[in-house]
Design an enzyme around this catalytic site. Structure first.
Site: not given
Length: 429
Positions: A24, A26-28, A30-31, A45, A138
């Site tokens: 996966g 995201g903006g910050m 990579q996983v 991560k 969250d």
């Protein structure tokens, strides 16, 4: 979801974790799917090089310190990290199962009893986090992974110390998921209290049993307006009569009007018992129900690995399932017949009853004579499936093993160690 192969610029090893593929992003960050020296699967991560600066390193280091203090049987375990590395990384336990959002989208809402069991499990887990002086902040369906041994909570990237000045966000900044955010959190009030997690859990349970959230709007601005408006009641349409009163209280606009997590556990338990079941039976049925729908993805030329990945601040990617059949629960032969919408089919060849929830875990797949028991690459070789590159400090590639028994043993050892460790959790003053 099939994992994608590593790209040429991706690291092969981070710390003691060998990286096997991309899962996966995201903006910050990579996983990656990783594996420890001892064969422990992990979600690794990594902060993207393009966003590594002093501020992102500081926040990443804070996140690591928070994760180190959080533990519990329903929390994805922290496995390691190095925020000072050239590419900052952290590793957490992988959970072999889809997230709640994906399960509801693909298979529909959960029955009443299973939703109540889920509520009791998650409320108890969050209460444990709160006793450690922390809030999740969250909680949402995508952060609840439905693993072979029951649900677990992931993504504590926004966790903060309750009733303290510690913050991972800038002044005036509101970070979280609006559809699951408590009114006071959406309004930017500080300090936040445990009631924000009670509200978020209410949105999770409402979604689990109806497939929708308490507030929905076309734009984030309109959604924030609905959430923070005391005159706009949450949408509880389709909520079962058994759960509607509890959900109404959990989604109360004022924090002081919401029940405690302990009360949530008690009321969820009462709902289960009203249906003629014990809470332990309902928990096992929840695990069996979600495992029954967790089917492997269709074969593709690209390598696939049956892992789901927990990640912080990066949207978790649901995985393909284990190729093994689901074993029956321990209560199959002893429990009263379940309601029609909750019946769990009995396998053609039931296994002996087990004493714990592990009975619902997938059984091991017989391996080829010369293949490791859980090495999916050895079981399904293809001409276009390259061997995993060897570790830089090794002369020959290391066989990869994914032993279900080894994972269970490792989890029990960690739990036993945590229970006896001289740990004093951080608390607010």
């Amino acid at each position: 979801m099939p994992i994608t192969p590593l790209s040429p610029e991706d690291p092969v090893v981070l710390g003691d974790f060998e990286l096997l593929g991309r899962i996966g992003q995201g903006g910050m960050g990579q996983v990656f799917l990783g594996e420890s020296l001892g064969g422990e699967p992990a979600a690794v991560k990594v902060i993207k090089p393009s966003v590594v600066d002093s501020q992102s390193r500081q926040r990443f280091a804070q996140e690591v310190e928070v994760l180190k203090t959080i533990w519990g049987p329903r929390i994805a375990a922290f496995l390691g990290a190095d925020p000072e590395a050239e590419q900052p990384w952290l590793a957490t336990e992988y959970i072999d199962g889809p997230d709640l959002a994906r399960h509801v989208t693909e298979h529909g809402p959960l029955p009443v009893v299973l939703t109540a069991a889920l509520g009791a499990i998650l409320a108890e887990a969050l209460a444990g986090v709160h006793t450690q002086g922390l809030l999740h902040r969250d909680l949402k369906p995508a952060n609840i992974l439905l693993g072979p041994n029951g649900p677990k909570i992931i993504d504590f990237g926004l966790a903060a110390f309750a009733e303290s000045q510690v913050s991972l966000t800038a002044p005036g900044q509101v970070v979280g998921t609006p559809v699951c955010m408590a009114p006071e959190q959406a309004a930017g009030e500080k300090p936040l209290t445990p009631a924000v997690d009670v509200y978020a859990l209410g949105t999770v349970l409402l979604y689990a049993t109806t497939g929708h959230y308490p507030y929905q709007a076309a734009t984030p601005y309109a959604l924030f307006h609905l959430v923070t408006d005391p005159g706009t009641a949450p949408d509880l349409s389709d909520a079962p009569a058994d759960l509607a009163p509890l959900l109404t209280d959990m989604l109360a606009h004022r924090a002081q009007d919401r029940p405690s997590l302990h009360e949530v556990v008690q009321r969820c338990r009462a709902t289960v018992e009203a249906h003629g079941l014990k809470i332990a039976q309902a928990r096992r049925r929840l695990t069996a129900h979600t495992a029954r729908h967790h089917t492997p993805a269709a074969p593709t030329p690209a390598p696939t690995v049956p892992f789901t990945v927990p990640a912080t601040e990066v949207a978790p990617a649901a995985s393909t399932a284990s190729t093994a059949p689901t074993a029956p629960t321990a209560s199959t032969a002893q429990e009263p017949p379940p309601p029609a919408d909750e019946a769990v089919p009995t396998p053609a060849h039931p296994a002996p009853p087990a004493a714990d929830e592990a009975a619902a875990s997938p059984a091991p797949v017989p391996a080829a004579p010369d293949a490791p028991a859980h090495d999916t690459r050895a079981q399904h070789p293809t001409p276009d499936r390259p061997m995993t590159p060897p570790r830089p400090h090794k002369d020959t590639p290391r066989p990869l093993r994914h032993s279900l028994q080894a994972r269970r043993t490792a989890e029990r050892i960690r739990a036993a160690y945590a229970a006896g460790a001289p740990f004093a959790p951080s608390r607010s003053t």
